[in-house]
Write a protein that holds these residues in place. Structure first.
Motif, short mmCIF file in Angstrom:
data_model
loop_
_atom_site.label_atom_id
_atom_site.label_comp_id
_atom_site.label_asym_id
_atom_site.label_seq_id
_atom_site.Cartn_x
_atom_site.Cartn_y
_atom_site.Cartn_z
N ARG A 684 -30.36 -9.31 53.87
CA ARG A 684 -30.40 -10.24 53.11
C ARG A 684 -29.66 -11.31 53.78
O ARG A 684 -28.90 -11.43 53.99
CB ARG A 684 -31.02 -10.66 52.01
CG ARG A 684 -31.06 -11.41 51.13
CD ARG A 684 -30.73 -11.42 49.68
NE ARG A 684 -29.27 -11.71 48.89
CZ ARG A 684 -28.74 -12.00 48.21
NH1 ARG A 684 -29.11 -12.35 47.24
NH2 ARG A 684 -26.84 -11.57 47.70
N ASP A 687 -26.36 -15.96 51.51
CA ASP A 687 -27.25 -16.67 49.69
C ASP A 687 -26.65 -17.54 48.63
O ASP A 687 -26.47 -18.22 48.40
CB ASP A 687 -27.37 -14.90 48.28
CG ASP A 687 -28.82 -15.86 47.73
OD1 ASP A 687 -29.52 -17.00 47.68
OD2 ASP A 687 -28.10 -15.17 46.86
N ARG A 748 -28.12 -23.02 48.15
CA ARG A 748 -27.31 -21.38 48.40
C ARG A 748 -28.60 -20.96 49.15
O ARG A 748 -30.03 -21.57 49.00
CB ARG A 748 -27.11 -20.94 47.31
CG ARG A 748 -28.22 -21.27 46.04
CD ARG A 748 -27.54 -21.06 45.19
NE ARG A 748 -27.88 -19.05 44.93
CZ ARG A 748 -28.36 -18.40 44.36
NH1 ARG A 748 -28.60 -18.53 42.95
NH2 ARG A 748 -29.41 -16.67 44.57
N MET A 825 -37.17 -12.60 49.16
CA MET A 825 -36.77 -12.75 47.94
C MET A 825 -37.54 -13.62 46.83
O MET A 825 -37.49 -14.94 47.21
CB MET A 825 -35.71 -12.88 47.45
CG MET A 825 -35.32 -11.69 48.32
SD MET A 825 -32.88 -11.68 47.54
CE MET A 825 -33.54 -10.93 46.07
N GLU A 827 -37.21 -15.93 43.65
CA GLU A 827 -36.38 -15.41 42.90
C GLU A 827 -35.80 -16.71 41.62
O GLU A 827 -35.71 -16.85 40.72
CB GLU A 827 -34.92 -15.33 43.64
CG GLU A 827 -34.93 -14.43 43.86
CD GLU A 827 -33.40 -14.07 44.77
OE1 GLU A 827 -32.12 -13.85 44.40
OE2 GLU A 827 -33.38 -14.53 46.07
N ASP A 851 -31.72 -13.08 39.86
CA ASP A 851 -32.61 -14.69 39.69
C ASP A 851 -33.21 -15.26 38.42
O ASP A 851 -33.30 -15.69 37.93
CB ASP A 851 -32.28 -15.40 40.61
CG ASP A 851 -30.95 -15.86 41.38
OD1 ASP A 851 -29.84 -16.39 40.77
OD2 ASP A 851 -30.22 -15.46 42.99
N ARG A 861 -26.76 -16.44 34.27
CA ARG A 861 -26.54 -14.50 34.37
C ARG A 861 -25.31 -14.64 34.16
O ARG A 861 -24.07 -13.54 33.98
CB ARG A 861 -26.81 -14.54 35.27
CG ARG A 861 -26.40 -14.61 37.12
CD ARG A 861 -27.61 -14.23 38.22
NE ARG A 861 -26.66 -13.74 39.01
CZ ARG A 861 -27.00 -12.57 40.06
NH1 ARG A 861 -28.30 -13.49 40.24
NH2 ARG A 861 -26.69 -12.11 41.10
MG MG Z 1 -30.48 -13.61 43.40
#
Ligand code: MG
Ligand code: PEP
Length: 961
Positions: A684, A687, A748, A825, A827, A851, A861
């Protein structure tokens, strides 16, 4: 054979109104047609209804009738309770079971619902069954010539060892006792049975306190100078019986009842009532047994292991339930009643010694054990009594076992052709696998501790695993220290009782100085996987003084540290380092290979470093589903470069720092490709918001204020302080410039990649250069480049075009062909809702459910799990923590929509999950149901996920909806 995945559930797509469950159900139901009744049913409708009294009592011989009524074996267990159903089944198998009958759980439920009144007709059925029992036993209740004694035992559908009540020797009174003395010529035996009845009856039925009875017994033992009751002569037991009667009169202001029928009636009521006792309720809450099942009552003709001569009693499992070896294992006592064995008050003998004491009975026991295993296709936990050489079976049930034994037994039963591979896989729970991933005492540290004299005792190894904690001597303190003070505790007791279970559950480990492998502590520990050592006779536990003394005189007090090894039975003073075992146990390897052949869901791992990837592969991972590249940026030698890169003022300056990062990242990725040779590796791109790499804003502020104060107070060299202040102020300015109110919703993921293209270009270059180098050396590489947090297809399109340009350059430079894929992803909820558009630019999806849960619920979270979420769980506003188990109705719905839309646009779209949920069995079942290709989880969860995926394929695990 691998089971087919279930048909995928249809999901309501965007803009289509969702069907309510009721409407969905109605749509599937055929239309009602009043003429659709079968001829038989029509006929029945015309017949006048015959009033039939419910059948509340079943003789042991009536198990077939019970099966017809209940419809299945599970139904029989529900109706007759586990103990009763198995006693009846053993009777059917022509095994030696004393005659008896069962009062059903239905009767118990009616009794409790009616405010503790027997349902109409029940007692009459019991009286009739007593008559039949008398005929079968050739004895009579209350008879002088040949008196019958019975036991009245609880027995629910699911075994709840020791949590409900039982009364033995019902039918005794002064007259019966006298005639039994005449008949047996054994006064000691008769008064031993009589005093037991009074004591049990008084505490269980009349609810009198235990202490006065125990005090009288121990006073008598002291007077005689003996250790246990078996050494008391007849005259003492007779005196104790009289004493007990007096205690009953004093405490209850009424005499002990002499009418056997009244004794039976009140005992039955007491057993029914014990279903709702505190112990039973707590146990059900801890084990998830429903509260509305009720208990049956088993009334069985007494057989006596406490008759003089070759009599005895014991408990055994048909295999060793600690490590799983195929050998009869258990304890027995000569001249004793069953409770003496489990209470741990007398030192029991190992079952193999029965072969020497009574070879015929032992052979018979071995034969019966084999018959039972073959019949139930499962390891049994049995209770038996030998009365003057004749063996009687008093109970059989599926044996509780340790994780290690569960796996070995399941594999062995397949080899013995008693069960199928699928059965074996179903019988092992994810928690069993977890054991192999749990800490054990580290070998060198253990040896050193032993050398230094820290090994203070050794006992019976009844539940494996290492436990390290502070000593507590009672269950309430164990619970308080663990739950309120957050301490790790070891519960030390002379022996445990059912009232101690809450403390055992709160403890890391349990140690008892008495008791055998079938003692209460051992059974409970095995069931809950609590590392436990019992029967450490050399320890003198004094709970009142909160201390224990070792054989060498060392005294350990409450709060001192202790290390236990439940696998070897060793007890060490102090703390010993632990290690996590390797999953190379051959039985585990075999079982997991069967799970692999059953599951259809892939199991990948989340791994950032080559060492994690290697471990994941060893545990059976079939790919890397998530490498969080930014984790590599946090390492001490890299962070300064990353910070300089972030704070660069010009493109040239940034390029300079990125050039330093490039070889570092390239080496990281090369390591991953090497470890996973031939398997897919999903990397990935960066992020998190960039400020996460910079110093903390508040700490910087504090440092600036402190430096300003020190300069004012002339505390240190002015020049140095000024220089430091200048640096801190500069950093603070930069951090403030990048500060966001809601960074998790800010710059992000893909947004950062679009904003700072040089950074992701460098990452993609590093990935592809590493892949090319690996390919040139003959390795097989499958790089999958994953773009995080996309919400629109345009973001993906823009980012992908940029990155593919870089890849083309690398491939041209390297002059080698390496296939790669781009994916994203899912998310944020929008991405799931427009998954068809997203799939245009993505060859794979990975659901980032951490996420996705955060954004679907709109809760943080990072903060909620330590804040209001626990209150929500306590108050039942949420049933489960949605960050641990997928919320199927909300987040799960979005996943279903995403899968359906994504595959609608791109048929061969590969879809996985890489949020924490990927290692949770209930979430894995959901992923299987909605048709994901794989789950990706932490390396340590990989073996658990392999099993859970097989369970899902076998349709074993029910999901929430
Ligand atoms: Mg995430
Ligand atoms: C996720 O959001 O589920 C995920 C795997 O990414 P991260 O936890 O790194 O945000």
């Amino acid at each position: 054979m691998p089971a087919k995945p279930k048909t995928k559930t249809k999901v309501a797509l965007r803009r289509q109104p969702a069907k309510t469950p009721a409407r969905k159900h109605a749509a599937k139901m055929p239309a009602r047609n009043k003429d659709a009744r079968t001829p038989a049913r029509k006929h029945a409708a015309k017949m006048p209804a015959r009033k039939q009294e419910p059948k509340y009592v079943y003789a042991f011989e009536e198990v077939r009738l019970a099966e017809r009524v209940a419809g299945s074996w599970d139904g029989v267990r529900g109706l007759l309770g586990g103990k009763g159903a198995n006693l009846a089944e053993m009777t059917k198998l022509a095994l030696p079971v004393p005659p008896g009958f069962i009062v059903t759980t239905e009767a118990c439920k009616s009794f409790l619902a009616a405010g503790e009144k027997f349902p109409t007709g029940m007692w009459e059925q019991v009286l009739k069954a007593v008559k039949d029992l008398e005929r079968a036993a050739g004895k009579k209740f209350g008879d002088r010539a040949n008196p019958l004694l019975v036991s009245c035992r609880s027995g629910a559908k699911f075994s709840m060892p020791g949590m409900m009540d039982t009364v033995l020797n019902i039918g005794l009174n002064d007259t019966v006792a006298e005639s039994m003395v005449r008949l047996t010529g054994d006064e000691r035996f008769v008064y031993d049975a009589y005093r037991r009845l009074i004591q049990m009856y008084a505490t269980v039925v009349m609810d009198l306190p235990r202490e006065p009875f125990e005090k009288l017994l121990s006073d008598q033992r002291s007077r005689r100078g003996v250790w246990n009751d078996a050494e008391l002569p007849a005259e003492d037991l007779k005196a104790i019986t009289e004493g007990f009667k007096k205690i009953v009169q004093q405490e209850a202001h009424r005499p002990f009842p002499t009418d056997p029928v009244e004794q039976l009636k009140l005992a039955t009521m007491a057993v029914f009532r014990s279903w709702n006792g505190k112990r039973a309720r707590d146990y059900r809450a801890a084990t998830g047994i429903p509260h509305d099942l009720g208990t049956a009552v088993n009334v069985v003709a007494m057989v006596f292991g406490n008759l003089a001569g070759d009599s005895g009693t014991g408990v055994a499992t048909t295999r060793n339930v600690t490590v799983g070896e195929n050998e009869l294992e258990g304890d027995f006592l000569m001249n004793a009643q069953g409770e003496d064995v489990v209470a741990g008050t007398r030192k029991t003998l190992p079952i193999a010694d029965l072969g020497k004491e009574m070879p015929k009975a032992y052979k018979e026991l071995q034969r019966i054990a084999r018959t039972l295993e073959k019949h139930y296709r499962e390891v049994q936990d049995i209770e038996f009594t030998i009365e003057r050489g004749k063996l009687w079976m008093l109970q059989t049930r599926d044996a509780k076992r340790t994780a290690q034994a569960a796996i070995r037994i399941a594999v062995d039963l397949v080899k013995e052709k008693l069960i199928t591979k699928a059965d074996a896989v179903k019988r092992v729970a994810p928690d069993h696998i977890d054991y192999f991933l749990h800490p054990q005492l580290e070998a060198a540290a253990r040896a050193k501790a032993a050398e230094s004299g820290a090994l203070i005792a050794t006992g019976l190894n009844v539940s494996p695993g290492a436990a390290i904690g502070q000593i507590v001597f009672d269950a309430d303190t164990a619970e308080h220290w663990s739950k309120k003070l957050g301490k790790k505790v070891i519960l030390v007791r002379a022996e445990t009782r059912p009232d101690d279970v809450h403390g055992m559950l709160a403890a890391e480990g349990v140690l008892t100085s008495r008791g055998g492998r079938t003692s209460h502590a051992a059974l409970v520990a095995r069931q809950f996987g609590i590392p436990t050592v019992v029967g450490v006779m050399s320890l003198e536990v004094n709970a009142d003084r909160k201390q224990m003394r070792t054989q060498s005189g060392q005294v350990l007090k409450e709060g001192d540290y202790l290390s236990l090894d439940g696998g070897t039975g060793e007890v060490f003073a102090g703390e010993i380092d632990t290690v996590v075992p390797d999953v190379t146990d051959p039985y585990l390897v075999q079982l997991l290979s069967w799970a692999d052949s059953i599951r259809t869901l892939g199991v990948w791992a989340n791994a950032d470093y080559p060492r994690d990837a290697e471990r994941a592969r060893k545990f059976g991972a079939e790919g890397i589903g998530l490498c969080r590249t930014e984790h590599m940026f946090f390492e001490a030698d890299r962070l300064p470069i990353v910070q300089s890169m972030i704070l660069a003022r010009t493109p040239e300056e940034r390029a300079e720092h990125l050039a330093k990062l490039l070889p570092i990242q390239r080496a990281d990725f090369a390591g991953l490709f090497k470890a996973m040779d031939g398997l897919p590796v999903t990397i990935r791109l960066i992020d998190p918001p960039l400020h996460e790499f910079l110093p903390n804003h508040d700490q910087l502020m504090k440092a600036v204020v402190e430096l300003e104060t020190r300069i004012r107070l002339k505390d240190g060299s002015a020049e140095e302080l000024e220089r430091e202040l200048h640096g801190k102020r500069k950093m603070l300015e930069n951090v403030e410039a990048m500060r966001e109110q809601n960074p998790m919703l800010g710059l992000r993921g893909v947004r950062l990649g679009i904003h700072m293209p040089e950074l992701v270009r460098m990452q993609v270059r590093a990935i592809m250069e590493a892949a090319c180098a690996c390919a040139k050396q003959g390795g097989k590489v499958k790089p999958k480049i994953m773009i995080p947090l996309a919400a629109t297809s345009k973001e993906l399109q823009v980012q992908r075009e940029l990155l593919e340009e870089e890849i083309r350059q690398v491939l041209a430079e390297q002059k080698v062909k390496v296939a790669y894929q781009f994916g994203t992803m899912i998310e944020v909820p929008r991405a799931a809702i427009v998954a068809d558009q997203i799939a245009e630019y993505a060859e794979f999806f990975s659901f980032g459910t951490n996420d996705l849960t955060q954004m679907t619920f709109g809760v943080s979270r990072d903060d909620s799990e330590t804040g209001f979420l626990s209150e929500y769980l306590q108050k039942g506003i949420l049933e489960k923590n949605p960050f641990a188990t997928i919320d199927q109705q909300g987040v799960g719905y979005l996943i279903e929509v995403g899968v359906k839309l994504g595959r609608g646009r791109r048929k061969n779209l590969e879809i996985g999950i890489c949020g924490e949920h990927g290692g949770d069995p209930a979430s894995i079942a959901f992923c299987h149901r909605v048709g994901l290709d794989y789950v990706s989880c932490s390396p340590f969860r990989v073996p658990v996920a392999r099993l859970a995926a097989a369970h899902a394929a076998l349709g074993d695990v029910k999901d929430q909806r």
